[in-house]
Write an enzyme that holds these catalytic residues in place. Structure first.
Site, PDB file in Angstrom:
ATOM      1  N   ILE C 497       0.711  -0.977  -0.149  1.00 50.50           N
ATOM      2  CA  ILE C 497       0.076  -0.059  -0.087  1.00 50.50           C
ATOM      3  C   ILE C 497       0.946   1.193   0.008  1.00 50.50           C
ATOM      4  CG2 ILE C 497      -1.931  -1.276   1.122  1.00 50.50           C
ATOM      5  CD1 ILE C 497      -1.167   0.025   3.691  1.00 50.50           C
ATOM      6  N   GLY C 729       5.608  -4.019  13.798  1.00 47.80           N
ATOM      7  CA  GLY C 729       5.040  -2.854  12.656  1.00 47.80           C
ATOM      8  C   GLY C 729       5.422  -1.681  12.873  1.00 47.80           C
ATOM      9  N   GLY C 731       3.875   1.026  10.601  1.00 46.78           N
ATOM     10  CA  GLY C 731       3.046   2.266   9.817  1.00 46.78           C
ATOM     11  C   GLY C 731       2.007   2.970  10.846  1.00 46.78           C
ATOM     12  N   GLU C 732       1.492   2.530  11.668  1.00 43.78           N
ATOM     13  CA  GLU C 732       0.674   3.166  12.706  1.00 43.78           C
ATOM     14  C   GLU C 732       1.455   3.915  13.671  1.00 43.78           C
ATOM     15  OE1 GLU C 732      -1.140   0.305  11.450  1.00 43.78           O
ATOM     16  OE2 GLU C 732      -3.219   0.771  11.668  1.00 43.78           O
TER      17      GLU C 732
END
Lengths: 210, 326, 775
Positions: C497, C729, C731-732
């Protein structure tokens, strides 16, 4: 071309391409010419609604004849009729810049430009920056500095930088930031776009590329 | 998507005017505002009349009396970067540089900019508001954080969106309007229409009339000018509050000049009250403070835009101080 | 690229040892490709125009679709007359709820069910009819001629008034989405009584809209009963299952392709009604249909980060020990259950050590478009409250805000049952490294010394975070094909994405097999040709897919070594791969080029299959972070300039330094949007309609709104338990603390606590002038 001469009367217009119109004032400043003009002696152009009329567009150095409705945007014709999908559709109301192309070497929103209004003017799209399969300097710089994430606003960003560098080969950071301030990047890669623009300026000046 | 329309691109001003007198005709210069309005169905167009073949309307040049003539089709970028304008009419160049985005400045024309339609979200949206022939201004009781604090005439509380027009008013520019009956030169201050006069129009342009050029009078020795704009984000945004100044300073005192607010009223808002306070005075901090206070004295803020009061005070104070320093 | 141009780490890559089949993979001790700042595997495509995004798709004979949407927030559709539309030139299909085959069920969360074209439109922008025509212009012409009779009903669009008695009901039982969600540990009253300082404050974050650059939509094409959809989506399998379910088709008959996606941020985790509508139009017209929404439609119907109304009461001892946190939030997911308050309280529950915590979350129906997950759902909102509160508490007890946070670092997850430990927790390191890189103490000192002169004030602020997920997990299946010339194909269902998923996966393969990145072809995001994957989102794509890629690569290696062992007449366990050759560890003269391995030559291709194994039991994998920023505030106008940012993020192993950096920059930019420029405006008094459904009125940060000085400092803790790559992770977490850090910096500069987003001159000029009056 003299600094303050009027395009209409200025002699320097003769015998040069449209790019000859551009003059600069002061160091680093940009003056952009009018975005082209239609020859005043040509007869009136009329396009009827709900029907198509042939026009000729000059896209990436090629003449392309196309039947258009008067309301068709240049963006629509580039993407859906010519398959030049480098120019992206994202707002179609002049608010994001992903449809940016160069018209007469000047960055403009192709979504807010009627195709018929671009008749006869040199149009450059992202595809036009390629030399065959090789990337142009701005594109290379974008790769190197990872100046994108999803890549959807990227063609427009690249065209904005290309347009900036054609008139301001060695821009300051502020000029770069202003130069791409008409192009939204929702992924937020702006910082890398600034760096890529700086790199592209070096590549262009160093490599002697246009 | 744009609706259907006929497109004509006449070769002369006369022809363009002929076309524009017909029912439902709309003028297309840069097209940035027109196409946006058509997309949003703010109004329709049976015929779009492009004036882009009219090369007489291009260019920026000095007039014999050392004023400047700007063709209506001069782009905003050209105005922003023109040497003469930067040298003498700095406030105008600054105003032009604050318009929208680079691409829109490259495409939009000065004629189009001063004739642009308001940006009120009710006017642009699917609301049958009073300016579109309805009987209600939704903003009065609605979301009015970006609306006016002067001049609504209790009818419509848009703000005039132009950054260029306030500077032109400050410089006392004139607008050449061409139509069937010939040309007329309208002082730009008289070019705009308040809601009380006619809520469905923004300018004095009659059907079939177009702006062909803008004339800046010769600059008076000692003129200092500027344009200051505060916005909710730093690019592609209209003024929350703005001020254009063109003041003539002589012997440390303000001899004459104009103070014009943007983001304040349905028209570029000339602040006579501020002018009264500063003309004939030295721009010392006392005068400046008084001027800033006076500026918003008669303001009529709405439920959500009372922030404009301190904001206008702040920028008027800031800009007058800068002008005083030179 | 010539071989000699290659960076050193791409020349003869050493390959990690190959475990025997069945043996567990442990994270690499040393890497040679992973972690490097490599350009993206698909960079060329993305800058040359060669990348074909779904909205770029052009098929022969393709039509264009458009949807008629309800202009009211609450209305009944009494009749729809399409006769005029059907007669217009270029129109090839018109469908409504009464078109045969279009009377379909559409479900939201919690089993909430409605129709594809529901006669009761509960939000502005609900679908009413659709058209396919030869050009998009003609499709829109036709949509406008459809005549609909609506019975317009009273509406409620503001969650703050929707639970008042007498408010119009969105659904019959009332406007509460189930019972309030409650959480408690310890006793807050006891906690407050132990505190030296107790503060209580209301906070609000405005509703944010995702608005990715590529519009939502798809191209749909039927070949008999086989449906192919090219959709701009974060997960092709999610689209496949929903479309198959709604249209009652076997999964095998629905192929969804999404090679590229122009941004999603959570709003493209699920398909929209538009996907099914495109399929119906294509069926009706017997031609392919391209249906991408207009920008305005995406503002109405493609989700949002719900507004959050929060109240937080906190107690702290003089020594910085947090004694109690009491939090409540109300929000709205719109007209259907859509997680309106989901995870808003998570940071309050879990970020800092606190024995006494009580939270309550109330989700309310309103007549607005349903929410969709938006990058770190709930977290930036909760952070806005908690991190400003921590800042205020620190000031009250005269403690450095970094110090206060360091005092309360949890060793385990307090909010989860059984209090599991984190596989790694870098909160302390993020705070310390970030503060050091930023020059926190010096910066604070400079602000203090700059004093009262001038109206441009400097301020610094910081905030920390964790992200509730970010460990990834099964399922994921990866297939790697090693061709006889030593090049490879990597086949994965997941979408890239924009985070660089493809690049990272190619690097994992490169690390394991010693292949040059440019010898790897990636095939992804196509239900017809790639394996099952969950949608890319939740900061889980790398920790989910990378271990599966590694497992598949190792599977290839094991087979290759077994084949080479036959050629070399030795044991596979004795062999290693080095510089493109397979070498016996004991006798380096015994070697064979990969491309000479007889088994590989004979078979033509070696296939390795990798699965994502389970996560460790009784452990949690979460990323952590801390961000620091500096602002300049014009204290007359309320204009704020963000001057610089430092982000110290613990997301485990850095897989690619370049794409890592980019995520950080992007997260901060998006956080600046929440903090300073973005807010949805509903005309709540008169019509209930959305005022700002375009990018001029809804303001994303532009190039002039973000600093060019953003520094990312990875806090790279070794995580041997999370998964076989050690990556968590990213991205967040990078967007969670940004807004609160800015608010804290503005407070530091001005002494004004801005508790409602956005901090723009509209709000701040007024607050500043009020403060001046108060003195």
């Amino acid at each position: 071309m003299g600094k303050n001469c009027d395009e209409k009367t200025c002699n320097c217009k003769k015998g040069v391409s449209r790019r000859g119109f551009f003059s600069s004032v002061g160091a680093g400043a940009v003056v952009l010419a009018t975005t082209g003009s239609f020859a005043a002696d040509s007869p009136s152009k009329v396009l009827e609604p709900d029907s198509t009329t042939p026009i000729t567009l000059l896209v990436n150095g090629r003449e392309r004849r196309i039947l258009v409705e008067p309301r068709w945007s240049l963006l629509f014709v580039l993407r859906e009729k010519f398959g030049l999908t480098g120019a992206k559709a994202a707002c179609e109301r002049g608010e994001c810049g992903s449809c940016t192309v160069l018209i007469d070497d000047i960055p403009r929103y192709s979504c807010l430009t009627l195709a018929v209004e671009a008749e006869g003017l040199p149009i450059t799209t992202l595809e036009g920056l390629m030399k065959g399969e090789e990337l142009g300097p701005v594109q290379q710089a974008f790769v190197e500095h990872d100046a994108f994430q999803c890549g959807y606003c990227t063609p427009g960003q690249i065209m904005a930088v290309e347009g900036l560098l054609r008139h301001t080969p060695d821009p300051t950071l502020d000029q770069i930031r202003r130069g791409v301030s008409g192009n939204l990047c929702r992924c937020g890669a702006y910082k890398n776009i600034f760096a890529a623009a700086q790199k592209a300026s070096e590549l262009k000046r160093g490599g002697g590329a246009k | 998507m744009l609706p259907n329309f006929k497109y004509v691109r006449p070769g002369s001003v006369e022809e363009a005017i002929d076309h524009l007198t017909s029912e439902g005709a709309r003028v297309h210069a840069g097209g940035t505002d027109l196409l946006g309005c058509l997309r949003d169905n703010v109004f329709g167009a049976l015929k779009v009349v492009s004036i882009n073949a009219l090369d007489d309307l291009r260019g920026i040049r000095q007039t014999p009396d050392r004023g400047v003539r700007i063709g209506a089709l001069a782009t905003i970028t050209q105005v922003e970067n023109h040497e003469l304008i930067n040298e003498r009419y700095k406030g105008l160049a600054m105003g032009a540089s604050e318009v929208a985005s680079p691409q829109l400045r490259n495409q939009g024309t000065i004629g189009g900019n001063i004739c642009q339609k308001p940006r009120c979200w009710y006017y642009r949206g699917e609301f049958h508001c009073i300016r579109k022939g309805g009987n209600l201004c939704y903003a009065f009781g609605g979301e009015n954080q970006f609306h006016c604090i002067f001049g609504s005439d209790k009818k419509c509380c848009i703000v005039h969106p132009s950054d260029i027009a306030p500077a032109l008013v400050a410089f006392d520019a004139r607008v050449r309007v061409s139509g069937h009956k010939g040309d007329r030169l309208v002082p730009i201050e008289k070019f705009y229409v308040l809601p009380g006069e006619d809520v469905e129009r923004e300018t004095v342009l009659e059907a079939g009339e177009i702006v062909t050029e803008i004339i800046l009078p010769p600059i008076i020795e000692g003129t200092r000018s500027s344009y200051r704009k505060v916005r909710a984000r730093r690019s592609w945004d209209f003024a929350l509050a703005g001020v254009a100044l063109a003041l003539v300073l002589k012997g440390g005192k303000v001899e004459s000049g104009r103070v014009v607010l943007s983001g304040a009223a349905p028209v570029p808002w000339r602040s006579h009250t501020v002018e009264k306070v500063i003309i004939g005075q030295k721009l010392d901090s006392k005068t400046i403070t008084r001027a800033a206070e006076t500026a918003v004295h008669n303001a009529e803020p709405l439920a959500k835009n009372s922030y404009k009061i301190p904001l206008f005070k702040a920028i008027i104070e800031e800009e007058l101080t800068k002008i005083a320093i030179g | 690229m010539k071989a000699s141009d290659k960076p050193y780490y791409l020349r003869g890559i050493p390959v990690p040892e190959t475990p025997a089949p069945g043996k567990e993979l442990h994270p690499w001790k040393e890497t040679h490709v992973i972690g490097k700042p490599l350009s993206r595997a698909d960079a060329y495509q993305r800058v040359s125009g060669a990348a074909i995004f779904p909205s770029d798709t052009l098929l022969p004979d393709m039509l264009y679709g458009a949807i008629l949407r309800c202009p009211y927030p609450n209305a009944l559709v009494k009749s729809v007359d399409v006769s005029q539309a059907e007669r217009l030139s270029g129109v090839r299909a018109v469908i409504t709820g009464s078109t045969p085959g279009a009377d379909l069920k559409w479900t939201y969360l919690q089993g909430s069910s409605t129709k594809l074209f529901d006669p009761h439109c509960r939000f502005e922008g609900e679908t009413v009819a659709a058209v396919a025509a030869e050009t998009p212009y003609q499709a829109w012409d036709a949509v406008q001629t459809i005549s609909v009779q609506y019975q317009v009903l009273p509406y409620t669009v503001d969650e703050r008034s929707a639970i008042e008695p007498g408010a119009p009901k969105v659904h019959q039982p009332g406007n509460r989405v189930g019972q309030p969600e409650k959480y408690q540990r310890g006793g807050v009253e006891k906690g407050f009584s132990e505190a030296d300082v107790v503060l209580e404050q209301d906070y609000r974050t405005e509703c944010e809209l995702h608005t990715p650059l590529e519009l939502h939509g798809c191209v749909a094409k039927w070949d008999g009963d086989q449906l192919t959809i090219w959709e701009s989506t974060q997960g092709v399998y999610g689209v496949q299952s929903k479309v198959a379910q709604v249209l009652a088709l076997p999964l095998s008959k629905v192929r969804v392709v999404g090679h590229y996606i122009g941004g999603g941020f959570g709003s493209k985790l699920q398909p929209g009604k538009y996907t099914v509508i495109a399929a119906l139009l294509a069926k009706a017209a017997a031609r392919p249909v391209k249906l991408f929404l207009s920008r305005e439609e995406t503002f109405l119907s493609c989700g949002n980060r719900p507004p959050s109304n929060m109240r937080l009461k906190a107690g702290v001892k003089k020594d910085g020990t947090l004694t109690a946190l009491q939090f409540s939030v109300t929000g709205t997911g719109g007209a259907y259950p859509a997680g309106g308050v989901s995870l808003v309280d998570w940071l309050i529950r879990d970020l800092y050590t606190c024995p006494n915590v009580q939270t309550e979350a109330i989700d309310i129906f309103t007549h607005t478009g349903p929410a969709r997950p938006f990058r770190a759902p709930g977290h930036p909102q909760g952070s806005w409250a908690l991190e400003q509160m921590l800042d205020a508490l620190a000031e009250k007890i005269s403690m450095d805000p970094v110090e206060l946070r360091l005092k309360n670092i949890p060793a385990f997850s307090q909010a989860r049952d059984g209090n599991p430990k984190y596989t790694t927790t870098g909160l302390r390191e993020c705070l310390e490294t970030g503060a050091k890189t930023f020059g926190w103490r010096e910066a604070l000192q400079r602000v203090r010394e700059s004093g009262r002169a001038g109206h441009i004030k400097r301020g610094v602020g910081m905030a920390a975070c964790l992200w509730v997920a970010g460990g990834g997990g099964p399922p994921s299946t990866i297939i790697i094909k090693l061709f006889s010339d030593g090049s490879a194909n990597l086949n994965m269902g997941a979408s890239d994405i924009g985070t660089g998923t493809k690049t990272v996966m190619a690097m994992v393969l490169s690390e394991e097999l010693g292949l040059d990145i440019d010898r790897i072809q990636i095939e992804n995001a196509d239900t017809g040709t790639t394996q099952y994957a969950t949608p890319s989102g939740g900061s889980k794509t790398v920790p989910t897919e990378a271990p599966a890629v590694r497992a598949a690569a190792v599977h290839v290696k094991q087979q290759l070594l077994a084949m080479a062992a036959e050629d070399l007449k030795t044991q596979a366990a004795n062999l290693i791969i080095k510089d493109g050759e397979i070498v016996a560890a004991s006798d380096p003269s015994k070697k064979i080029k990969i491309t000479d391995v007889a088994g590989l030559k004979k078979r033509g291709v070696l296939v390795g299959v990798g699965y994502r194994g389970p996560n460790p039991k009784n452990k949690v994998t979460n990323p952590f972070g801390a961000q620091f920023c500096e602002v300049l505030v014009n204290t007359r106008t309320g204009e704020v300039e963000v001057v610089r940012f430092v982000a110290a993020q613990d997301s485990g192993r850095v897989m690619n330094r370049l794409t890592y950096e980019n995520q950080v920059i992007g997260g901060i930019t998006m956080g600046i949007g929440l903090a300073m420029t973005e807010f949805r405006v509903l005309d709540k008094n008169e019509t209930g309609k959305l005022c700002n459904k375009n990018w001029h009125d809804y303001k994303l940060p532009t190039a002039l709104d973000v600093p060019s000085d953003i520094v990312s400092v990875p806090v790279e803790l070794e995580d041997s338990e999370a998964n076989s790559t050690g990556a968590k992770g990213l991205g967040e977490p990078v967007t969670i603390p940004t807004a609160a850090a800015i608010a804290n910096a503005v407070y530091n500069a001005t002494g004004i606590r801005v508790t409602t987003t956005p901090i723009n001159p509209v709000q701040l000029s007024l607050l500043l002038s009020e403060a001046k009056i108060k003195g």
